[in-house]
Design an enzyme around this catalytic site. Structure first.
Site, PDB file in Angstrom:
ATOM      1  N   GLN B  32      42.546  32.901  34.470  1.00 15.11           N
ATOM      2  CA  GLN B  32      41.142  32.987  34.052  1.00 15.11           C
ATOM      3  C   GLN B  32      40.796  34.377  33.522  1.00 15.11           C
ATOM      4  O   GLN B  32      41.560  35.327  33.676  1.00 15.11           O
ATOM      5  CB  GLN B  32      40.239  32.659  35.248  1.00 15.11           C
ATOM      6  CG  GLN B  32      40.529  33.506  36.477  1.00 15.11           C
ATOM      7  CD  GLN B  32      40.197  32.789  37.783  1.00 15.11           C
ATOM      8  OE1 GLN B  32      39.433  31.845  37.816  1.00 15.11           O
ATOM      9  NE2 GLN B  32      40.773  33.271  38.879  1.00 15.11           N
ATOM     10  N   ASP B 138      48.368  27.937  44.633  1.00 11.28           N
ATOM     11  CA  ASP B 138      47.430  26.859  44.309  1.00 11.28           C
ATOM     12  C   ASP B 138      47.019  26.134  45.598  1.00 11.28           C
ATOM     13  O   ASP B 138      47.878  25.644  46.345  1.00 11.28           O
ATOM     14  CB  ASP B 138      48.135  25.891  43.342  1.00 11.28           C
ATOM     15  CG  ASP B 138      47.208  24.794  42.856  1.00 11.28           C
ATOM     16  OD1 ASP B 138      46.034  24.751  43.294  1.00 11.28           O
ATOM     17  OD2 ASP B 138      47.661  23.976  42.032  1.00 11.28           O
ATOM     18  N   ASP B 156      35.885  27.199  48.766  1.00 10.98           N
ATOM     19  CA  ASP B 156      34.951  28.116  48.114  1.00 10.98           C
ATOM     20  C   ASP B 156      35.518  28.371  46.722  1.00 10.98           C
ATOM     21  O   ASP B 156      36.135  29.386  46.451  1.00 10.98           O
ATOM     22  CB  ASP B 156      34.894  29.390  48.975  1.00 10.98           C
ATOM     23  CG  ASP B 156      34.019  30.473  48.373  1.00 10.98           C
ATOM     24  OD1 ASP B 156      33.457  30.264  47.286  1.00 10.98           O
ATOM     25  OD2 ASP B 156      33.931  31.543  48.989  1.00 10.98           O
TER      26      ASP B 156
END
Lengths: 282, 282
Positions: B32, B138, B156
């Site tokens: 990301q 992951d 979260d």
């Protein structure tokens, strides 16, 4: 396609923007700047002095909670005074109660009412109900001179930094107290705890109400188009406690249709976070 | 003065903007885009793929509510799995409980943790607590392979439209169920009811959890920097009911300091508006 955005200043360093299809109307009255817009996502919405008042998408939240919380606390309310509320949403909710006999509504700016009847019939649809009496004058003056006695006063005003300023004064609250029955309740637009600019006004309003009413508290709503989305309403009364006096079965027996309010949220809305309790010295 | 604004797309036609003093850091990892900013009003804040994750000003709300609601439901929780949560705020709250013995935290992107330790020590301060084990992998794979049994799983995560996608699948929830004890609770980031883009994801997540857990519901928080400010967390469990099993005296006896959470709001947060109940078919 026009790349047109309405942008509101939520705090010193925060902005909230809605993409606009059409700027429907603009007018400066002796009291304020009024603008109506149309947007794909929010439907029609209107602003006073650059602040969003009502959008078709989320008006049900505010109008449900400013009306049904007091009505769900004292089911015998018959005479109601509404101050501000020119868009008509609060009156629309009140007219759902068959046992309400009289609704006096005092809006300082007649143009807001007339324009909402044109551009926001979704909220203004019940302003000509036969129980409703419209007074176009200053709410501060109205309560000072009033000889009437009400069971409920709803102060659905703009922020204290605008034409709504007088509706946040101790003098105004004292006159409200005077013209409320022994079972009287006052509910008002009460700003917000998160951003400093609204927080200071929230604290001041609460302190004043606490000085005058035996019972004074605040409750919260999720209002996405008001700054921070965490908005407050004030509840003040002479003897009714909003939690202890709420009777779920009684309210539900009225069969009033609501999109936000229910008995659970009636109580849940008064559950305040610690940081809000601290700010309010509760 | 630099007129620099961070702007987030909250929905098709809605934008939320924060004035920025400094763009502290920017990095594209295999997972990301990570950015850190400093602003006068919000302190430091960081974004993943352009979405605000944590601001110093309002992080306490989310972290209080994702942690203390399950901890206030079952006071005997000893072993906790946290998935995502690279900023460390959730772990910080968990470490306030002396009786928690073990916290396994699985974050896919080690860079988030390292950068939050640098730029957001306010949340990342307890990640090196001796009860905490960090796994950089992951979460989906972790729960599939895990032989451990946990009392609580906190998911979260980012939104399902990003690297968090796998953490919203039925397969993931099934594996969570499998590695939860008989008294196990799962709490997760659950999107929002107001804007269409988040609403569809909220409904899907709730349906999946309802298919797997005997008890599945959602609760709400006022999170000003998340879209609409009306944010949801999911609560799913094998036998604990978040309202019936909450014991205010017991929780209060722990003397844990919180800025948002308290026993009233523990219950109040589960009071959902009618339009949310309708969306969730409750």
């Amino acid at each position: 396609m026009t790349n047109l955005w309405f942008t509101e200043k939520w705090s010193k360093d925060t902005r909230f923007s809605i993409k606009v299809k059409t700027h429907l109307y603009s007018e400066k009255t002796p009291f304020q700047q009024i603008d109506f817009f149309n947007s794909e996502e929010y439907g029609n919405f209107f602003t006073l002095d650059g602040f969003i008042m009502v959008t078709e998408k989320d008006e049900f939240i505010y109008h449900d909670m400013i009306t049904h919380v007091p009505m769900g606390t004292n089911p015998k309310i018959k005479k109601v005074l509404v101050i501000g509320a020119g868009d008509g949403g609060t009156v629309r909710e009140l007219t759902k109660y068959d046992h309400i006999e009289k609704i006096d509504m005092v809006e300082i700016d007649e143009r807001v009412v007339l324009l909402c009847e044109k551009y926001l019939p979704i909220t203004a649809c019940k302003l000509r109900d036969k129980r409703v009496n419209l007074y176009f004058q200053d709410g501060l003056e109205f309560v000072k001179d009033s000889k009437e006695i009400y069971d409920l006063i709803i102060v659905d005003s703009t922020d204290p930094i605008s034409v709504g300023e007088g509706l946040f004064t101790e003098n105004f609250y004292k006159n409200c107290f005077r013209i409320l029955s022994e079972e009287g309740i006052l509910v008002n637009q009460h700003e917000s705890p998160f951003y400093e600019n609204f927080k200071v006004e929230m604290v001041k309003a609460h302190q004043k109400l606490k000085n005058i009413f035996p019972i004074a508290t605040v409750y919260q709503i999720h209002q996405p188009t008001y700054a921070s989305g965490h908005w407050m309403l004030g509840f003040a009364s002479k003897k009714y406690d909003p939690i202890l006096n709420h009777n779920p079965e009684q309210w539900e027996s009225l069969n009033i249709k609501t999109k936000y309010y229910n008995s659970n949220i009636h109580k849940g809305a008064f559950a305040l976070p610690n940081y809000v309790l601290d700010i309010l010295n509760k």
